[in-house]
Design an enzyme around this catalytic site. Structure first.
Site, short mmCIF file in Angstrom:
data_model
loop_
_atom_site.label_atom_id
_atom_site.label_comp_id
_atom_site.label_asym_id
_atom_site.label_seq_id
_atom_site.Cartn_x
_atom_site.Cartn_y
_atom_site.Cartn_z
N ASP A 445 1.02 -0.27 -2.94
CA ASP A 445 0.18 0.94 -3.41
C ASP A 445 -0.07 -0.11 -4.76
OD1 ASP A 445 -2.50 2.46 -4.59
OD2 ASP A 445 -0.40 3.46 -5.78
N ASP A 646 -0.46 8.81 -1.35
CA ASP A 646 -0.86 7.87 -0.25
C ASP A 646 -0.34 8.80 0.41
OD1 ASP A 646 -1.84 5.93 -1.63
OD2 ASP A 646 0.49 5.97 -2.93
#
Length: 849
Positions: A445, A646
């Site tokens: 990410d 996430d």
């Protein structure tokens, strides 16, 4: 539900396998996992179908003891009282047993074998007339050795009775057989003397096996002592973490400061912290300013500034200033307690690779007993003497080593997870530690992982005739009342600089803001706003385009229709991200970046960091689909994110890695937690996983290889070549194999993490003796300070920080394994000053070179 049990009586992998089989047979039990190293068991079961009493009864029926561990609830991890550490108790017991065993074995060996080496023996031991005295003395000397080591017989025969023989069964059978045969020989000597059969007396006088039984028990006790001492070291990381928690806390009660036990702090209490105190629980600062050292928990060596609203973590040390904070997470909810729980749980779970050893151990001991019986029968059938056949059977029994099989995996797992904890890397279970070495694709990410997670001003481009400082002051005045995402970045860049007031502020949606500063109309926004208001921004358009291609967001500022300049902001890449990504790729991993940013910004970061692939404009819920697609291609994926937005992707990945979780380590969706917000820790997490699995494979190879060679030799397979294994040598080899496995696992404590150098390129840690002066730099004075007391990376960080504050010290590099610190001086510094500095930091200087 899930419940932990303490299990007693286990000594090898066959024991743990027997306990697991007994519990897993119960209806309602979903899974039972036994940790031989910790003498514990975790059971997942249906409370409606089976009870704790049923589980304990099943374990007892298998020949062992069990009791449920009382849940700690919200209580903090209890510190063991002095002398109550189970590892220390076991070690002390083994030491006493070994001392007594040696005290009687030495005279036993002298009596039984001294005459072979020409040592003098009293006359009443010699000849046929002294045969009974000779044999009876040996029997009396072996009895104390058998008594102090009676645990082998109690546990061994009990498990044999329950048809689940273990390592103790082999030891009990082997040594008992030797003693029984010795008693038989003693009776035969007596018969020979009574009947005048001197040939019978001569034969049995030299065929006593009392010394073999004593030696077997003593050598195995020596091996167990060395194991206990080594296993005690594997729990050092957990004990060190527990010791970080303070015993007491200072709280405000009715406006008065009251000192109470730390475990009595309740949520909502106002806690008072003074200089030098450890913070007892997690919370939020209410009043005061201070600098707090959080290195013991997060691994970050630079103290963090704390002001009202800032979060504080339990076990942190207050360096300067005083403050109060509101307790929010206490007892078992604190960051420290959760770290300890994670490390303990990781050590208590089994890696998939351990199942191989479990399957083998489950049938190993019965097979060994069968081989011993077959060997005994075959040699008798071939015409060998009873003594020879019995020696072969005893050798088979004592050389077999399921201990080595049982220790191969759990010791390495415990050492690996403990080492990871000291480095700020938390594996939530053993499976995560093993799976990490299989990863071939890393999905990152962007925000908060590769980048800092918050924007910062990167460029100031004033128009001709405009001062940079003035541009920044005006920009900050305009953005102060704004809700623009980049306003905070501009205000942070200004710092304490005095700002003019913005009046008649007006937000212009989609374009920017308008306000009057110092009586003049000012604009701040995008190019569209400038064009609408007739501001000539042609000269800045190309610069704005360049900044946008670099992934930055340019803002235009104007006053009275005249452009003042551009201010660009971006979410900056972390200092170690480039080095970490390069190292991951050098390790053969495919690196992919996922981001919700637009394609232009994503491409700019990709090009800057050299990432192979980037997927832009991805919504949080779509990240899971990206990970799943990679898995469908046959890839093993590690997803690295912040553990919140996430979460679906972290759960889907083969290994979910939460980064930057310094104040919330119990992220359910992650398998590995990196305490510091540093991508470089991922490199070391994967390297440590590889090192641990390599260590386990070495241990299993040694254990299997040892048994596959040792058992046939002990059974007499090489008798035709003149090679016969004495039972005493078999016992020594058995003990040595277990010690070798444990010692090999302990080598993981010397695992050296790589570090990202100041140039951004990775470099290996080097010992003090090897860290040479870089070429091309001025020659400076170097000193090596030898230091005792450093136990982890936090210790080295404290030593480095203390020495770096000494005038004349240009650089410091502490080496944990080398127990030293290398200091480069650019001015003379007395040894006494360096010694005092290290001593004040809490460590002992043993010498300076």
């Amino acid at each position: 539900m899930k419940q932990k049990f303490d299990v007693t009586g286990m000594s090898c992998a066959a024991c743990s396998a027997a306990v697991e089989r007994a519990v897993n047979k119960l209806e309602g039990v979903d899974a039972a996992q036994v940790n031989l190293l910790a003498n514990s068991m975790q059971v997942e079961y249906d409370a409606a179908a089976v009870t704790e009493a049923d589980i304990c009864a099943a374990v007892e029926k298998a020949g062992y003891g069990a009791s449920p561990v009382v849940p700690a609830g919200k209580a903090a991890p209890a510190k063991a009282a002095p002398g109550e550490d189970p590892a220390e108790v076991e070690l002390r017991s083994m030491k006493q047993r070994l001392a007594v065993s040696l005290a009687f074995l030495i005279p036993l060996m002298y009596v039984s074998m001294g005459h072979m080496m020409g040592l003098p023996l009293p006359a009443f031991f010699h000849g046929r007339e002294g045969a009974v005295t000779f044999a009876l003395t040996q029997f009396l000397l072996v009895l104390p050795i058998m008594y102090v080591n009676r645990k082998f017989y109690v546990v061994g025969f009990k498990s044999l009775w329950h048809r689940s023989p273990n390592m103790d069964s082999l030891i009990a059978l082997g040594s008992a057989a030797a003693v029984v045969y010795g008693l038989f020989a003693l009776y035969r000597i007596g018969w020979g003397l009574g009947t005048g059969d001197m040939e019978l007396v001569d034969r049995y006088r030299m065929d006593l096996y009392f010394e073999s039984a004593g030696t077997i028990l003593t050598l195995i006790t020596l091996g167990k002592f060395l194991e206990a001492r080594a296993k005690g070291r594997t729990g050092a990381a957990i004990r060190a973490l527990m010791d970080l928690a303070p015993d007491t806390a200072l709280v405000l009660r009715d406006g008065t400061e009251v000192e109470i036990p730390a475990e009595e702090v309740a949520v909502g209490d106002t806690v008072v912290i003074k200089p030098g105190m450890r913070i007892p629980v997690d919370g939020t600062v209410l009043t005061g300013l201070s600098s707090v050292d959080e290195s013991a928990v997060t691994g970050e060596s630079i103290p963090a500034e704390k002001a009202p609203g800032a979060r504080v973590i339990a076990a942190s040390i207050n360096r300067s200033g005083s403050f109060t904070f509101r307790a929010e997470k206490v007892g078992g909810d604190t960051t420290l307690a959760q770290i300890i729980a994670l490390v303990q749980d990781a050590g208590a779970t089994k890696a998939p690779i351990a199942k191989l050893a479990d399957k083998v151990s489950g049938v190993f001991v019965p097979v060994v007993i069968a081989i011993a019986l077959v060997s005994f029968g075959v040699w008798l059938a071939l015409g060998q003497t009873m003594e020879f056949a019995l020696a072969r059977a005893i050798s088979v029994l004592v050389i077999s080593c399921p201990c080595a099989l049982g220790l191969a995996t759990p010791v390495a797992i415990m050492v690996g997870t403990g080492k990871g904890a000291r480095l700020g890397i938390l594996y939530k279970n053993a499976e995560a530690l093993e799976n990490a070495h299989k990863i071939d694709t890393v999905v990152l990410d962007k925000t908060g992982t590769i980048t800092e997670g918050k924007p910062a001003v990167t460029d100031l481009l004033p128009a001709p005739g405009v001062d940079k400082t003035e541009l920044l002051r005006v920009a900050a005045a305009l953005e102060k009342p704004s809700e623009h995402p980049l306003a905070e970045a501009i205000l942070t860049a200004v710092g304490d600089m005095p700002l003019p007031e913005a009046e008649r502020f007006e937000a212009l949606p989609g374009r920017g803001v308008r306000a009057f500063v110092n009586g003049r109309e000012h604009l701040a926004g995008n190019l569209r706003l400038m064009e609408e208001q007739g501001v000539d921004a042609a000269w800045a358009a190309s610069e704005a385009e360049r900044l946008a291609k670099e992934g930055k967001t340019p803002l235009y500022f104007a006053a009275e229709g005249k452009l003042l300049g551009l201010v660009a902001a971006a979410d900056p890449v972390k200092p170690t991200s480039a080095a970490a990504i390069g190292e991951l790729q050098a390790m053969g991993l495919k690196v992919i970046m996922l981001t919700g940013d637009n394609a232009r910004t994503a491409e700019a970061i990709r090009a800057k960091l050299g990432i192979e692939q980037v997927v832009a404009e991805v919504l949080p819920q779509d990240k899971e689909a990206q990970v799943r697609a990679l898995q469908q291609q046959g890839r093993r994926v590690a997803m690295v994110g912040d553990g919140i937005n996430d979460a679906p992707a972290l759960t889907r990945a083969d290994v979910g890695v939460a980064i930057g979780a310094g104040t919330d380590v119990a992220i359910d969706s992650a398998d590995v937690v990196l305490m510091r917000s540093d991508l470089w820790d991922l490199v070391n997490a994967l390297r440590l996983s590889r090192a641990t699995i390599r260590n386990i494979r070495e241990n299993l190879f040694w254990a299997f290889f040892y048994n596959s060679i040792g058992i046939p030799v002990a059974a007499g397979a090489l008798y035709g070549f003149g090679l016969v294994l004495n039972p005493m040598l078999g016992a020594a080899a058995m003990s040595l194999s277990s010690v070798c496995v444990v010692s090999n696992a302990l080598r993981l404590n010397f695992f050296k993490p790589k570090q990202a150098g100041v140039s951004g390129l990775p470099q290996n840690n080097e010992s003090c003796a090897q860290n040479a002066q870089p070429k091309g730099e001025p020659v400076m004075t170097e000193k090596t300070i030898h230091i005792e007391g450093m136990a982890c990376g936090h210790c080295t960080a404290r030593v480095e920080k203390a020495l770096a504050g000494v005038a004349g010290v240009a650089s410091v590099k502490a080496d944990l394994e080398g127990k030293c610190a290398k200091v480069t001086l650019n001015a003379p510094v007395e040894d006494a000053v360096l010694t005092a500095t290290v001593t004040d930091a809490g460590y002992e200087v043993t010498g300076i070179e």
